[in-house]
Write an enzyme that holds these catalytic residues in place. Structure first.
Site, mmCIF file in Angstrom:
data_model
loop_
_atom_site.group_PDB
_atom_site.id
_atom_site.type_symbol
_atom_site.label_atom_id
_atom_site.label_comp_id
_atom_site.label_asym_id
_atom_site.label_seq_id
_atom_site.Cartn_x
_atom_site.Cartn_y
_atom_site.Cartn_z
ATOM 1 N N CYS A 117 8.521 -1.852 3.261
ATOM 2 C CA CYS A 117 7.269 -1.112 3.102
ATOM 3 C C CYS A 117 6.316 -1.305 4.276
ATOM 4 O O CYS A 117 5.310 -0.610 4.376
ATOM 5 C CB CYS A 117 6.587 -1.503 1.797
ATOM 6 N N HIS A 248 -0.702 -0.007 2.377
ATOM 7 C CA HIS A 248 0.510 0.402 1.680
ATOM 8 C C HIS A 248 0.147 0.651 0.222
ATOM 9 O O HIS A 248 -0.545 -0.149 -0.419
ATOM 10 C CB HIS A 248 1.561 -0.695 1.801
ATOM 11 N N ASN A 279 4.450 4.638 -5.266
ATOM 12 C CA ASN A 279 4.767 3.764 -4.140
ATOM 13 C C ASN A 279 5.981 4.322 -3.422
ATOM 14 O O ASN A 279 7.094 4.272 -3.939
ATOM 15 C CB ASN A 279 5.035 2.345 -4.658
#
Length: 323
Positions: A117, A248, A279
């Protein structure tokens, strides 16, 4: 080699969101929980899921074309494409090459980055170095993910959170700096917190991602405010100089906790694209940046703090001038 100082700047951003919307109602039914519990735990109301046609390469190419078009450029001006992804399964072929080959005029140089990520922020720094080192003048950075491919619908740690999509930015050489030096690294002692211990099981099926959510939350809050502060210091700014914070999009509670820990002043817009996108790992920051600039075009040219983190407990942060 040119003796003229060249810096890297963001010129444009684009994103691609799959057409299928997965609601909390559907996710809750698989987990035998209620929608209120899901939203309170994650901050997510809907997330996107790619179909068979919406491959990593397809979504990445769509985002890349959008970013290039918004810059008033064509893909034949792109020297290099860097792709960040943690869900690219064909390790014998480059995702970046597959994305590049779907563009109208494919760039000759293409390479992959996998820092989970944090991948977009890592790829952004690589692009900055390539431009400032006079290797290339124009670089596309693409994050593309199909996270729903590596989770199971009955896992309460991952099923409510992860989603699919792609985002891209176009960088070019400029006389003034537009991207600060990063603070980045990893914490190998915590790598077990998000992992796929056996990528392929005995039956040939891919094993799912495993995540220890509460421990990840504590690690982020304990360690990443210092990483973000270091990135600010390396850029020569502080939180009062920022117009936006684009972390993020991992979990809304984490985003809130980071914002509090950094003592962001009220004028700093904290981007929460997670509410409707979920996400999307390495794609989440460019997708969130696109959402921000579509809703707040007045922030173009202002400063934003980016902060990525994820599996392997990789992390990267940098300050950028928004395109």
């Amino acid at each position: 080699m040119s003796s003229t100082p060249t810096y890297a700047q963001l010129r444009s951003v684009g994103s691609y969101r799959p057409s299928h919307v997965l609601t909390n109602e559907t996710v809750a039914a698989h987990l035998d929980v209620n929608e209120t519990w899901l939203h309170r735990r994650t901050g997510i109301r809907t997330r996107r899921v790619a179909d068979d046609r919406e491959t990593l390469a397809y979504m990445g190419a769509q985002a890349a074309v959008t970013a290039t078009r918004r810059a008033g450029a064509s893909t034949d001006t792109v020297d290099c494409l860097i792709a960040a992804s943690m869900t690219h399964q064909d390790h014998g072929a480059s995702l970046a090459r597959s994305i590049a080959d779907l563009l109208p005029e494919p760039p000759r140089a293409a390479l992959d980055v996998n820092a989970a990520c944090a991948g977009f922020c890592v790829a952004l720094e690589l692009a900055r170095c390539l431009i400032q080192g006079h290797t290339f003048n124009t670089v596309l950075v693409v994050g593309s993910e199909r996270m729903r491919d590596i989770i199971t619908d009955d896992d309460r740690a991952t099923a409510p959170v992860f989603a699919d999509g792609a985002g891209a930015v176009l960088l070019h050489g400029a006389p003034e700096p537009g991207i600060g030096s990063p603070a980045w690294g990893s914490d190998p002692a915590r790598r077990h917190l998000i992992t796929r211990p056996d990528p392929r099981q005995a039956d040939g099926e891919l094993s799912p991602l495993q995540m220890q959510g509460p421990q990840v939350y504590r690690w982020v809050i304990d360690h990443l405010p210092d990483v973000a502060t270091t990135a600010l210091e390396r850029a020569g700014v502080d939180v009062h100089d920022l117009a936006a914070f684009i972390p993020h999009q991992s979990n809304d509670r984490i985003i809130t906790a980071l914002s509090v820990a950094l003592a962001l002043p009220p004028h700093v817009t904290v981007v929460r694209d997670i509410t409707h996108s979920g996400n999307t790992a390495a794609a989440s920051i460019p997708m969130a940046m696109d959402t921000l600039l579509q809703t707040r075009p007045d922030l173009a040219g202002k400063l934003a703090l980016l902060l990525g983190y994820g599996a392997g407990m990789t992390f990267a942060a940098q300050v950028v001038q928004l395109p």
